[in-house]
Design an enzyme around this catalytic site. Sequence first.
Site, PDB file in Angstrom:
ATOM      1  N   GLU A   1      12.747  -8.254  28.639  1.00 53.16           N
ATOM      2  CA  GLU A   1      11.799  -9.091  28.568  1.00 53.16           C
ATOM      3  C   GLU A   1      11.938 -10.160  29.608  1.00 53.16           C
ATOM      4  O   GLU A   1      11.401 -11.062  30.122  1.00 53.16           O
ATOM      5  CB  GLU A   1      11.727  -9.740  27.272  1.00 53.16           C
ATOM      6  CG  GLU A   1      11.006  -8.874  26.277  1.00 53.16           C
ATOM      7  CD  GLU A   1       9.708  -8.417  26.599  1.00 53.16           C
ATOM      8  OE1 GLU A   1       8.797  -9.267  27.194  1.00 53.16           O
ATOM      9  OE2 GLU A   1       9.384  -7.357  26.521  1.00 53.16           O
TER      10      GLU A   1
ATOM     11  N   SER B   1      -1.903   2.768 -37.500  1.00 56.58           N
ATOM     12  CA  SER B   1      -0.826   3.228 -38.290  1.00 56.58           C
ATOM     13  C   SER B   1       0.579   2.947 -37.253  1.00 56.58           C
ATOM     14  O   SER B   1       1.678   3.300 -38.065  1.00 56.58           O
ATOM     15  CB  SER B   1      -0.879   4.913 -38.356  1.00 56.58           C
ATOM     16  OG  SER B   1      -2.114   5.069 -39.099  1.00 56.58           O
TER      17      SER B   1
END
Lengths: 146, 765
Positions: free
Chosen positions: B170, B450
């Site tokens: 770069e 229940s």
Amino acid sequence: MNLLKLNIVIVISIFLYSCVANQNTRDASLYAVPVNDFSRTVELLIANEEFLEAEIMKINALNPSIQRIILGADDFLKKENYTKANSELERAFRLTKSEGALYLRIAHLRYKQGLLKESESFASRGLLLGNISSWERLLLNVYLKN
Amino acid sequence: MKFKLSIGIVFGLIALATLIFSAALIAVIDYRVTSKLDGVLWTVPAKLYSRPLELAESIEVNKDNLIKELEMLSYQKVKRPEKSGQFSFSRDKLIIFLRGYKNQRSGIFDITFEESKVKSIKNQLGISEDLIKLEPIVIGGMYPAHMEDRVLLDWPEVPQTLIETILAVEDQNFFNHYGVSLRSISRAFLKNIQAGEVEQGGSTITQQLAKSLFFTSAQTIRRKVMEAVASLLIEFHYSKEEILLAYINDVFLAQSGKRAIHGFGMGAQHFFGTSIKNLEIDQIALLVGMLKGPSLYNPRRNPGNATQRRNLVLTVLNRNFKISDSELAQLKTKELGVARPNYRTETKYPAFHDLVRIELQENFNEKDLRTKGLSIETNVDPILQDALEKSIIKTKAQLIKKYGKKLSDIEGAAIAVDVSNGEVKAVVGSTAPSAYGFNRSINAIRPIGSLVKPFIYLTALDQYKKYNLTTMLDDSKLSIRSGGEIWEPDNFDKKFHGKIPLHVALWQSYNIASARLGLDVGFEAVEDMFSKLGIDKQFQNYPSLFIGSFELSPYQAIQAYQTIAADGFYTPLRSIREIKDTKGEIEFSYPYSIEQRIRPEPVALLKFAMQQTFERGTARGYSSEDIRSWNAGGKTGTSDDQRDSWFVGFAGEILVLVWLGFDDNRTTPLTGRTGAFQVWKNFIDETKPISKVKTSLPRINYLWTDMNDGLLSGKKCKDSLLVPFIEGTEPNLIPSVRRTCSNRIENSDEGLLDKLKQAFEGGQG
């Protein structure tokens, strides 16, 4: 050193005697077990916190992998880094729930953190294990006396 | 003269205005530069991780689940693992090349199994390792509005190879320019002409960093000027190392759904599933090569382009004497080695996220979560979570097949927790578990049917001098005045069952016997028990509460059942373990906390009765061997007119609760068994629980009793069952009719009795 040895002998003798005593007093009521003799042993351990901690740290895990984690936790505990000690112990608990050495450590850690009720609860939980030795059982009982 | 003066003034004013405008522009750019580089760039969203799986010698492990987890982590199954992220598996042997995670180093490990246990873990040198840790799965993040995701790297964490590769490709002149370099532009131009393709960009690293500060990508002269000014300002404010580090953390590498992958730290995680320090030179070359065109050179979408680009970068490195000719030749032949996209890369497990968010709200503010880069280590077990999601989807499909389209919009929720430590392992809040929306696991408040009964029975059993498992309950017609009306409960089968032992009434889930028991122990005692179990909700004294009109969310209900499954030790449920800062230090933890709320012996009796739900009750269907080795217990629940179908059950170390019903509360054709239990069953069949740790309760004795009259019996007697009693509370009457059969067992089968006792004792606790 001699005093230490004497202490251990007294503790073991009283413990053995208390075991015999307990066998003779099977009671229908769950919570009417006489603990007087037993508690004398416990009081002896309570009297010296350093001695107690040293005894706790002598209790090894049955599994070497867990023992390795425990050693790390003990280092943190000695340095009073309770957060990291706890983190290591919880790590070990995720691998196994059947090591008396772990319940002893965590009960002791909570005691050091000032969380007495939790310390007692962890000790009670440890006492439900089927594979703990009599000495581990006695040490766990110390935390029920918080 | 006057005219000339006016022109002069005008020019002067224009010059002044230009100067002011330029100064203002520079000030604006300067502000942008410094605010980005000092602030936004260094903000990192909090990440949520699953629990990391640890393997230890002599510890039980489900091998199928282990392999599933490796697949989730994008480990590649090969014949012989040679590079990080690969494994081989035969029946009793796993060889894995770990990627490494925190203090777990990368490398090859050889794990052998003996049945369901880890027999040994050895490293490459054959030395025993005791423990290894797999990396956790990222399950999401607290992303800020811009959705940028990154893993910040500090200077010491940046590999030298990465720096050299970036500079070679770069900006070779990086350390010698002031942000803009005419030399770089001309040299790149010449190199690209020579290579016949774009090898290097003309922009310096500083310019590229400046480029990312502006929101437009239009190639205008105005923008180029602004970039140049910004580059100069960056160079003015920051050192070269700071600029390079900012670049390494900021570059855009990929888009993953709405999430933008920024920086090499995140890039390494995203493409290779590991941290940057573990990357090899060809992998670094690939990432650096992608900078030129993140989409064009995306190795998952365009592997051909990516390979070509990587090889070009490797060639540049060779030309710069960073790698030799032979290395270049060898590296060029390597596959890209990109990990498969992590199992659903976007945020997953929405219902679990809700729980995490609720826990976090108490200790963290939103801003810190979105910016401080915290690592949130959760308790979610991806294997269990996936199994729970699949189970609810599969069950819904099975129910639609059985009952027709009227169940096409049936909804549901399910939660799985670790019995002992209260860690929430899996949560689903809908029958479409991956969708965001109404989370029924915490927000659906429904009558629990229940599921309330074990709370009532435990209240009674805790009064152990008055009640034991064979205490006879009355299941004949009950009629009482409540709230000005006559209340007459019915049983599900619309029958009365007369006098029945307490444990039978529970596993048969008889309403009338349960209501009588509730009335007998009293509202106050039941309310106290609710509180001990961890139910933090207003209690109202109406008798229908005893058979299930009480409303709870699935999350509240499973908290109460955790206390039961854990032998009376209440542990607050928790979805988070620890929160660590960017340095790996614990910032906040949610420690394992317990409180003994109920004595273990009465709970053991209740758990025995709940085990009968599996042995002979509404959850039958498993072998006795499985039920006992898992120490399984459970309870079905069906609310009035079958509007809610519930099931809660523990097996091994896992407790799972399931609810099914319609959001608009209309009736369903489902009971607890035909609906919610099927989800539980599908889940357990898929995950196969590990056997429960054996515990000991010395004050529990086992005796054969009759299932009809509750009196003593013998193994050879009809309808007999070995039932636990708290010492001193055992029945002592043997009806004359059973004297013969009960004697036979005592004399001839004492050994067997002991064995059975041991088996049950093993299951208690």
